[in-house]
Design a protein around this motif. Structure first.
Motif, short mmCIF file in Angstrom:
data_model
loop_
_atom_site.label_atom_id
_atom_site.label_comp_id
_atom_site.label_asym_id
_atom_site.label_seq_id
_atom_site.Cartn_x
_atom_site.Cartn_y
_atom_site.Cartn_z
N ASP A 74 -3.27 4.80 3.83
CA ASP A 74 -2.94 3.40 4.08
C ASP A 74 -2.57 2.63 2.81
O ASP A 74 -2.28 1.44 2.90
CB ASP A 74 -4.12 2.71 4.76
CG ASP A 74 -3.72 1.37 5.38
OD1 ASP A 74 -2.61 1.29 5.94
OD2 ASP A 74 -4.51 0.42 5.31
N ASP A 75 -2.57 3.29 1.64
CA ASP A 75 -2.28 2.53 0.43
C ASP A 75 -1.55 3.32 -0.65
O ASP A 75 -0.63 2.81 -1.26
CB ASP A 75 -3.58 1.97 -0.14
CG ASP A 75 -3.36 0.98 -1.26
OD1 ASP A 75 -2.53 0.07 -1.09
OD2 ASP A 75 -4.01 1.11 -2.31
N LYS A 76 -1.96 4.57 -0.89
CA LYS A 76 -1.40 5.30 -2.02
C LYS A 76 -1.09 6.76 -1.68
O LYS A 76 -1.61 7.69 -2.31
CB LYS A 76 -2.38 5.27 -3.20
CG LYS A 76 -2.68 3.88 -3.76
CD LYS A 76 -3.66 3.98 -4.92
CE LYS A 76 -3.93 2.62 -5.54
NZ LYS A 76 -4.72 1.75 -4.61
N LEU A 111 3.40 8.60 -6.91
CA LEU A 111 2.67 7.63 -6.11
C LEU A 111 3.67 6.64 -5.52
O LEU A 111 4.58 6.18 -6.22
CB LEU A 111 1.67 6.87 -6.99
CG LEU A 111 1.23 5.48 -6.51
CD1 LEU A 111 0.33 5.58 -5.30
CD2 LEU A 111 0.54 4.72 -7.64
N LEU A 112 3.50 6.29 -4.24
CA LEU A 112 4.24 5.18 -3.66
C LEU A 112 3.25 4.28 -2.95
O LEU A 112 2.63 4.69 -1.95
CB LEU A 112 5.30 5.66 -2.67
CG LEU A 112 6.12 4.54 -2.01
CD1 LEU A 112 6.96 3.81 -3.05
CD2 LEU A 112 6.99 5.08 -0.88
N HIS A 113 3.04 3.07 -3.48
CA HIS A 113 2.17 2.11 -2.79
C HIS A 113 2.79 1.82 -1.43
O HIS A 113 3.85 1.19 -1.33
CB HIS A 113 2.06 0.82 -3.60
CG HIS A 113 1.13 0.92 -4.76
ND1 HIS A 113 -0.23 1.01 -4.62
CD2 HIS A 113 1.37 0.97 -6.08
CE1 HIS A 113 -0.80 1.09 -5.80
NE2 HIS A 113 0.14 1.07 -6.72
N SER A 114 2.13 2.29 -0.39
CA SER A 114 2.70 2.15 0.95
C SER A 114 1.63 2.49 1.98
O SER A 114 0.59 3.07 1.67
CB SER A 114 3.90 3.09 1.13
OG SER A 114 3.53 4.44 0.91
N SER A 115 1.90 2.11 3.20
CA SER A 115 1.10 2.55 4.33
C SER A 115 1.92 3.59 5.07
O SER A 115 3.04 3.30 5.52
CB SER A 115 0.75 1.38 5.25
OG SER A 115 -0.09 1.81 6.31
N CYS A 116 1.38 4.79 5.19
CA CYS A 116 2.16 5.91 5.72
C CYS A 116 1.60 6.33 7.07
O CYS A 116 0.44 6.74 7.19
CB CYS A 116 2.09 7.07 4.73
SG CYS A 116 3.22 8.41 5.11
#
Length: 238
Positions: A127-129, A84-89
């Motif tokens: 948009d988050d995970k 998991l990378l908390h990010s907006s992709c």
């Protein structure tokens, strides 16, 4: 019980409801036979939810169902070269770019600027995970049902062109991220409460990402120039 295709894996979800099943609908597998090989099983029973609500009553039972099911998936993902990378992709021209930051810094605000700048060439993968996964020696970003409060996600697997850590600044600049800072940022934006075995797996996956994907740090304001600066450096054809 239902079977889903998430991040290239066959996932069986049991006893989950509400938001989890609503956001997972797009990931339903055409093959619902239990005789197939299942990679990850998610089973969020009432006892786990009630225990979580008792410890943290500020969140509702449906919220905990959603959070626990996501945690189970991302722990299972470690066994398949993923994190998991908390990010907006955001995806542009078939390449994914993941923007990570502490809560409130503006990673979603930044990727929304990309959508405005690139129009039909761009969309949000998650948009988050998003799941970041190594498949056949290459690194991919993957949509998942665990995508934040706005449920902005698509069930796709896209080559990852780069990971960028955002900080607010008065002017726009981007550089390669120093290894020490990148390590700290990755750890602060992924699973933390892991046993020794899973922590070892996490370290192995992170090492694979470092060796295969460029890592950047971006200081930016809310402007179209911020997109141009970031994309001008991160742009890749995969």
């Amino acid at each position: 019980m239902a079977i889903y295709n998430i991040a290239g894996l066959t996932v069986k979800i049991e006893n989950c409801g509400g938001r989890t099943l609503k956001q997972a609908k797009a990931y339903l597998s055409e093959n619902q036979s239990e005789s197939q090989n299942i990679d990850i099983v998610i089973n969020v029973d009432d006892a786990r939810v009630k225990r979580a609500v008792k410890e943290h009553p500020e969140l509702s039972a449906p919220d905990w169902d959603y959070m626990i099911s996501g945690n189970d998936f991302y722990v299972g993902l470690l066994h398949f070269d993923g994190i998991l990378l908390h990010s907006s992709c955001v995806v542009v021209d078939g390449v994914a770019y993941a923007f990570s930051a502490d809560s409130g810094v503006g990673k979603s605000t930044h990727t929304q600027l990309w959508l405005k700048h690139f129009g039909d060439r761009a969309y949000i993968l998650n948009d988050d995970k998003p799941a970041i996964r190594k498949i056949d020696g290459k690194i991919y970003a993957c949509g998942t049902p665990w995508s934040g409060k706005n449920d902005c996600s698509v069930p796709e697997i896209v080559p990852l062109g780069g990971i960028c850590f955002i900080e607010r600044d008065t002017y726009n600049h981007i550089e390669k991220a120093p290894v020490e800072k990148a390590v700290f940022n990755i750890f602060s934006q992924t699973l933390r409460k892991l046993g020794e075995t899973n922590m070892d797996r996490l370290l192995d996956v992170i090492e694979s990402i470092f060796s295969s994907v460029p890592l950047y740090q971006l200081g930016c304001n809310i402007s179209d120039e911020a997109v141009e600066v970031a994309y001008g450096t991160m742009k890749r054809k995969l």
